[in-house]
Structures are given as C-alpha cells and as structure tokens.
Design a protein around this motif. Sequence first.
Motif, PDB file in Angstrom:
ATOM      1  N   ARG A 123       0.832  -1.213   0.000  1.00  0.00           N
ATOM      2  CA  ARG A 123       0.000   0.000   0.000  1.00  0.00           C
ATOM      3  C   ARG A 123       0.862   1.256   0.000  1.00  0.00           C
ATOM      4  O   ARG A 123       0.569   2.233  -0.689  1.00  0.00           O
ATOM      5  CB  ARG A 123      -0.937  -0.006   1.208  1.00  0.00           C
ATOM      6  CG  ARG A 123      -2.181  -0.856   1.033  1.00  0.00           C
ATOM      7  CD  ARG A 123      -3.196  -0.548   2.108  1.00  0.00           C
ATOM      8  NE  ARG A 123      -2.723  -0.919   3.426  1.00  0.00           N
ATOM      9  CZ  ARG A 123      -2.908  -2.102   3.986  1.00  0.00           C
ATOM     10  NH1 ARG A 123      -3.552  -3.047   3.324  1.00  0.00           N
ATOM     11  NH2 ARG A 123      -2.449  -2.367   5.194  1.00  0.00           N
ATOM     12  N   GLY A 124       1.932   1.231   0.811  1.00  0.00           N
ATOM     13  CA  GLY A 124       2.826   2.382   0.838  1.00  0.00           C
ATOM     14  C   GLY A 124       3.490   2.619  -0.507  1.00  0.00           C
ATOM     15  O   GLY A 124       3.599   3.768  -0.968  1.00  0.00           O
ATOM     16  N   LEU A 125       3.926   1.529  -1.161  1.00  0.00           N
ATOM     17  CA  LEU A 125       4.549   1.672  -2.481  1.00  0.00           C
ATOM     18  C   LEU A 125       3.542   2.164  -3.508  1.00  0.00           C
ATOM     19  O   LEU A 125       3.862   3.016  -4.350  1.00  0.00           O
ATOM     20  CB  LEU A 125       5.132   0.323  -2.915  1.00  0.00           C
ATOM     21  CG  LEU A 125       5.805   0.288  -4.290  1.00  0.00           C
ATOM     22  CD1 LEU A 125       6.956   1.274  -4.349  1.00  0.00           C
ATOM     23  CD2 LEU A 125       6.277  -1.123  -4.613  1.00  0.00           C
ATOM     24  N   ARG A 126       2.307   1.640  -3.446  1.00  0.00           N
ATOM     25  CA  ARG A 126       1.284   2.085  -4.396  1.00  0.00           C
ATOM     26  C   ARG A 126       0.972   3.566  -4.201  1.00  0.00           C
ATOM     27  O   ARG A 126       0.791   4.305  -5.171  1.00  0.00           O
ATOM     28  CB  ARG A 126       0.023   1.240  -4.215  1.00  0.00           C
ATOM     29  CG  ARG A 126      -1.051   1.555  -5.255  1.00  0.00           C
ATOM     30  CD  ARG A 126      -2.206   0.572  -5.193  1.00  0.00           C
ATOM     31  NE  ARG A 126      -2.890   0.602  -3.923  1.00  0.00           N
ATOM     32  CZ  ARG A 126      -2.843  -0.360  -3.014  1.00  0.00           C
ATOM     33  NH1 ARG A 126      -2.130  -1.444  -3.256  1.00  0.00           N
ATOM     34  NH2 ARG A 126      -3.507  -0.277  -1.877  1.00  0.00           N
ATOM     35  N   THR A 127       0.899   3.992  -2.934  1.00  0.00           N
ATOM     36  CA  THR A 127       0.656   5.404  -2.657  1.00  0.00           C
ATOM     37  C   THR A 127       1.765   6.270  -3.247  1.00  0.00           C
ATOM     38  O   THR A 127       1.513   7.315  -3.858  1.00  0.00           O
ATOM     39  CB  THR A 127       0.564   5.631  -1.140  1.00  0.00           C
ATOM     40  OG1 THR A 127      -0.538   4.905  -0.627  1.00  0.00           O
ATOM     41  CG2 THR A 127       0.401   7.099  -0.812  1.00  0.00           C
ATOM     42  N   LEU A 128       3.007   5.816  -3.062  1.00  0.00           N
ATOM     43  CA  LEU A 128       4.142   6.567  -3.594  1.00  0.00           C
ATOM     44  C   LEU A 128       4.080   6.658  -5.112  1.00  0.00           C
ATOM     45  O   LEU A 128       4.286   7.727  -5.704  1.00  0.00           O
ATOM     46  CB  LEU A 128       5.447   5.907  -3.144  1.00  0.00           C
ATOM     47  CG  LEU A 128       6.748   6.555  -3.614  1.00  0.00           C
ATOM     48  CD1 LEU A 128       6.869   7.956  -3.043  1.00  0.00           C
ATOM     49  CD2 LEU A 128       7.945   5.702  -3.204  1.00  0.00           C
ATOM     50  N   LEU A 129       3.770   5.531  -5.772  1.00  0.00           N
ATOM     51  CA  LEU A 129       3.710   5.525  -7.233  1.00  0.00           C
ATOM     52  C   LEU A 129       2.555   6.380  -7.744  1.00  0.00           C
ATOM     53  O   LEU A 129       2.688   7.075  -8.765  1.00  0.00           O
ATOM     54  CB  LEU A 129       3.568   4.084  -7.738  1.00  0.00           C
ATOM     55  CG  LEU A 129       4.770   3.173  -7.475  1.00  0.00           C
ATOM     56  CD1 LEU A 129       4.485   1.764  -7.968  1.00  0.00           C
ATOM     57  CD2 LEU A 129       6.027   3.722  -8.135  1.00  0.00           C
ATOM     58  N   GLU A 130       1.411   6.332  -7.040  1.00  0.00           N
ATOM     59  CA  GLU A 130       0.289   7.169  -7.456  1.00  0.00           C
ATOM     60  C   GLU A 130       0.644   8.653  -7.362  1.00  0.00           C
ATOM     61  O   GLU A 130       0.295   9.448  -8.236  1.00  0.00           O
ATOM     62  CB  GLU A 130      -0.924   6.869  -6.581  1.00  0.00           C
ATOM     63  CG  GLU A 130      -1.571   5.521  -6.869  1.00  0.00           C
ATOM     64  CD  GLU A 130      -2.678   5.209  -5.888  1.00  0.00           C
ATOM     65  OE1 GLU A 130      -2.897   6.016  -4.950  1.00  0.00           O
ATOM     66  OE2 GLU A 130      -3.337   4.169  -6.059  1.00  0.00           O
TER      67      GLU A 130
END
Length: 436
Positions: free
Chosen positions: A206-213
């Motif tokens: 989730r943290g990585l997805r947030t960063l990529l978004e």
Amino acid sequence: MKSPTLQDRLQELPRSLASPSPDRRPLLADAPNPWLRALPYAVAAILVVTLLPIDIVVLTGSYGLDGYPAAVLSLAQTVPLLLAVRRPLPAWWIIAAATAATAAVTVGSPAGAGPWPWPAATLVGYLFLLAALALRESGQALLAVWLVTAFGTVGAAAAFEQRAGGAPAVAVVLGGATLLLGWSLRGRGEARRRLAEQEQISEAERGLRTLLEERTRIARELHDVVAHHMSVITVQADSAPYRLTGLPPEAAAEFATIAAAARSSLGEMRRLLGVLRSEQHGDPDRTPQPGVRDLGGLVETVAQAGVSAELTVGAEVEALLPLPDAVDLSVYRIVQEALANVVRHAPGAAAWISLAAEDGALRITVVNAAADGVVGGGGGGGGAAVEAAEGTGHGLVGMRERVRLLDGRLDTGALPEGGFRVAAVLPVTAPGESTP
C-alpha cells in the motif's frame, strides 16, 4: 502431475516416522514472551523430577520389578522428555521402546497391581510427549504415531485381555485427543503468523502504491509545465526566420531543426501523459495549474470546512514572482496537502500559512493548533480526500516527493503544545536551471 493415492499415502506413513522435522529449535521458540519460550523446558524438567521417582516406586512396589530394571525403564521413559523439547520424534522412539519393554516385563503382575500396559505415571509423560510431537512434526508423522500407539495398545490388550482391563481404551482416546488438539493449536498459530506476515506485506505494498500514485500525479502536472515551455521553444524557432531578417541559410536550418526536435519531444510527452492518465481521468484536465497567487482562494475554501486559516506572504516573495512553474505548483500543492491534513485530523483547528524567501530559497510553513479532543494535530497522511481542500489523499508522501523533485528540504512533526508543523524549503531555481 498425478495426485497421490490412498495407497501412496499409507506407504508414506512408516517413512514419516524415520524423518523428523529439520527444525531443531526449542518448542515455542517464536513466542513473544521469554517465560513462554522457557515453558517447555520447565514442564519437561518438572515431569522428569516428578515422574521418575514415582515410576520407580510403582514398578518395584506394585508391579514387583527389581530395583535395577525398574530404574533403567523409568529413566528411559522420563529423561527423554527433555529431548522432546527440541527433537520430539527421536524422543518418542526411545520412550515408545521403553514403554513396550515395561509392558512386556510387567504383563505377569497381578490384575490389581495397576493399569496395564500403561501405568499412570508413564501415560502422563507420554501425553506430554504427544503434545510436543503435535507442535513440531508433520500431520503424516502424527497419524503414524497414533496408529502405532493404538495398534500396539489394542494388540496387547487383545492378547492379554484379563490383565488389560479398560486402561488401553483410555490411553488410545487420550493420545488421539492430545495429538488432535496440539495439531489444531499449531495450525491456528501458523495461520495467525502467516496472516501477520501478509498484513506486513500488504502494508508495504500500500505504501509503495501510494508513492507511485503520487509520482504519477506529479508527472502529469509537470507535463503541463514542461509542455508550455516546449511549445514556446517551437513557436520561437519556427518564427525566427520571419522575425529576424538577414539570417544565413545555416542559421535558418538550425532553427528548423530546433523546432522539429521540440515538436517531436512534445509529441512524446503527450504520449507519455496518455499512459500516465488513468481511465477515470479519461478527458485531459485543461484547467491551468495553480500557484502561489491561488493560495488565497485555497484558504477561503478550507474555511468552508471549518478551518480558520491565515495566509502571510512576505514582501520578498512578492518580489520573486512569477516563480518558476515547477516551484509555483509545488508551493500550492504542499500548502494544499497540509491544510487537507488539518481538515482530516484536526477539524476546527486554526492554521497559519507563511511564505518567506531567504538565500535564494522559498520557505513554506504551515502550522495548526490542536483541535478539541485531537492530540497531535493534522500530521497523518492517508484517508479519503477531503472535499473542502482537495488534496491527493497521500499527505506527507506527496509533500516529500515534490520537495525531492526540487532538491529541497521538508521538516514535519508534532508541536510540544499540541498541533502540527510542516516546513518546506524549496530552491527558487531548480537544479540545472538559471534564474529567469
């Protein structure tokens, strides 16, 4: 690949008794509390100290064995319980052999001497051993152990029916129940451990997805900034031969090359933007990107959500305007995210925004007081986007990415008296650029 048949599984049972678990750590080695990790050793030691003298007394006094054989058999049935803490299957082999030998030498004892082939003390130690097996060995090994125990006990009872009585049935039922209960508890523990691991993995994802978004959002916004400059370059290069008289042919050709390269780059950027935009943003957003001059409207917007915000822009900042487009946009987004966090986490709290310039850098400071019943102010990042201040919903993650993009600094944290502070320093001239 063909699935194993029932016959194949039955053939695996004897082999499972010869293949102990490779895990040689003590039982409960993963327990969080030290006293839980020491519990298997403590229980095994107590059983050995308690059962060893009882077993010797019972074998000599009730079953009529001599002292030396009784001591040897008692030692073989109790001391391996200490080994069972780490290696329960090898301990089972020793105790099972000793129990069979004890049953063989006591079969001629009187019927009233005690339960046979399982003296009470032997059965207690054996149940602890089965519990250790259930916590460590495979399901096939547990089934094989129970079958050996059941067939051995039932066979002895059938051969010496008058001597056995009802003790064999009790031993078989208790042994099976102990194995089943231990195996169930072990499966539950493994399921909880795997669930905890999966939650950690999901949180990281989730943290990585947030960063990529957030990076994708920044890339879309910066496309508009860069596309504007590329368009200006294209127009100037195309119009140069008409605006500047007397250009040599080589210079005109150079301007044409520059214009073609700029158009090509602009086309590539538009194709990249098409990839970055999600399906829910099917139509490109043609609204001009906001900047420092739009902060007043942002303050009025969050006021509708109950946040009283005060904006202060230093005279030295006004002198720097207009700022470079990337800096201008980042200032707005950082303030927007900070105010959105106030709305989310400290509704009703007052906020103060100040912009100051010093040493060629722009300092943005957003401070909010603690709302009633809210400790620590608006420092968190996640949650749904707030209508009153439409941030990305990524809070501090988005701020950090924007500050990193411009080679700036970000400092965030709770205030001692309550509330939260966000301070960012952005170079007015991005790396590799010159001051306009």
